[in-house]
Design an enzyme around this catalytic site. Structure first.
Site, mmCIF file in Angstrom:
data_model
loop_
_atom_site.group_PDB
_atom_site.id
_atom_site.type_symbol
_atom_site.label_atom_id
_atom_site.label_comp_id
_atom_site.label_asym_id
_atom_site.label_seq_id
_atom_site.Cartn_x
_atom_site.Cartn_y
_atom_site.Cartn_z
ATOM 1 C CB SER A 48 7.878 53.053 69.059
ATOM 2 O OG SER A 48 8.626 54.134 68.021
ATOM 3 C CG ASP A 176 11.773 53.963 70.686
ATOM 4 O OD1 ASP A 176 10.529 53.600 70.932
ATOM 5 O OD2 ASP A 176 12.384 53.214 69.788
#
Length: 282
Positions: A48, A176
């Site tokens: 991320s 994610d």
């Protein structure tokens, strides 16, 4: 480079930068500390925001340069917001015809708008070996990228549900990486390296009692999940050194508080340097 390095440091230092939204600006302090020590990692892994910053670092951009780049956009907020607006994944037709979230962002556009100059298009052109983690949405498993096109891989790693649209490739729909591996030091283990992991998933904020807004609750719940995963990972098989900057009080979307986040994270530099000095003393 530090003199008289112990065996593990002579073999190299590998660094994992975790997910945590705006709290990930704290990673810059870790990079600066290693730069000041003259230590260049042999490998970097990111999830991320850790993938976003880690890729820039792997491209040869120093911690000081990354800090200056981030602070520039914090000073010029109107320009930053304009770039965010241009990074939207939807248009009005999609909003009304398909009911798509009007604030959903396209991660690849976002990276093109905000990455520093000098980040290449492909993993193979980075100065330092780099890998990043995304989540294969339908296979329910980790997807690791270390070769090929860089931007879509990092965009997938940062595709926070509800904020950034999934990345679709020939094999998978990707979201994610924090959903499966928020602190990807596991990609660096089982080598003769000294592995450092910087955890910004966030911990308890006891002073807060206000009811969170819907989006804050959504993102906050994801961060609680990621912190829980990270705790279990660290309990089962920890890296050589875990750094946890004091940034728990910041929210995942506090990107315009970069200067305050960096100031709060500054002590992690001394934590890192003290740990390496202690290792040398042993």
């Amino acid at each position: 480079m530090m003199d008289d390095q112990p065996h593990l440091l002579r073999k190299g230092v590998a660094v994992a930068l975790g997910g945590g939204g705006a709290r990930g600006f704290a990673h810059i302090c870790v990079i600066e500390a290693l730069d000041e020590l003259g230590i260049k990692p042999v490998a970097i892994a990111g999830t991320s925001i850790g993938a976003v910053i880690g890729a820039a670092w792997a491209a040869g951009i120093s911690g000081k340069e990354i800090r200056a780049h981030v602070e520039k956009f914090n000073r010029h907020r109107a320009e930053a917001l304009a770039r965010v607006f241009r990074s939207r994944a939807t248009n009005l037709k999609d909003v009304f015809a398909r009911g798509i979230n009007p604030v959903l962002l396209d991660g690849e556009k976002l990276l093109d708008m905000f990455w520093p100059e000098g980040v290449p298009d492909r993993f193979e052109d980075l100065e330092i070996p780099f890998s990043c983690v995304a989540t294969d949405f339908y296979a329910r498993r980790e997807a690791v990228f270390s070769s090929g096109a860089l931007t879509p891989a990092v965009a997938a790693s940062m595709a926070v549900p509800g904020l950034i649209k999934p990345v679709v490739n020939d094999a998978a729909v990707l979201v994610d990486g924090g959903a499966v591996n928020p602190l990807p030091y596991t990609l660096l283990m089982n080598r003769d390296w000294f592995v450092i992991a910087c955890d910004v998933t966030g911990g308890p904020v006891e002073s807060e009692r206000a009811t969170p807004a819907p989006f804050e609750a959504l993102f906050g719940a994801g961060q609680i999940m990621q912190a829980s995963i990270t705790r279990q990972m660290l309990k089962a098989s920890p890296p050589d050194l875990v750094l946890k900057p004091d940034v728990d009080r910041f929210r995942i979307v506090d990107f315009f508080r970069a200067k305050t986040i960096l100031a709060a994270a500054e002590p992690v530099k001394q934590d890192l340097k003290a740990a390496l000095v202690q290792l040398m003393a042993q």
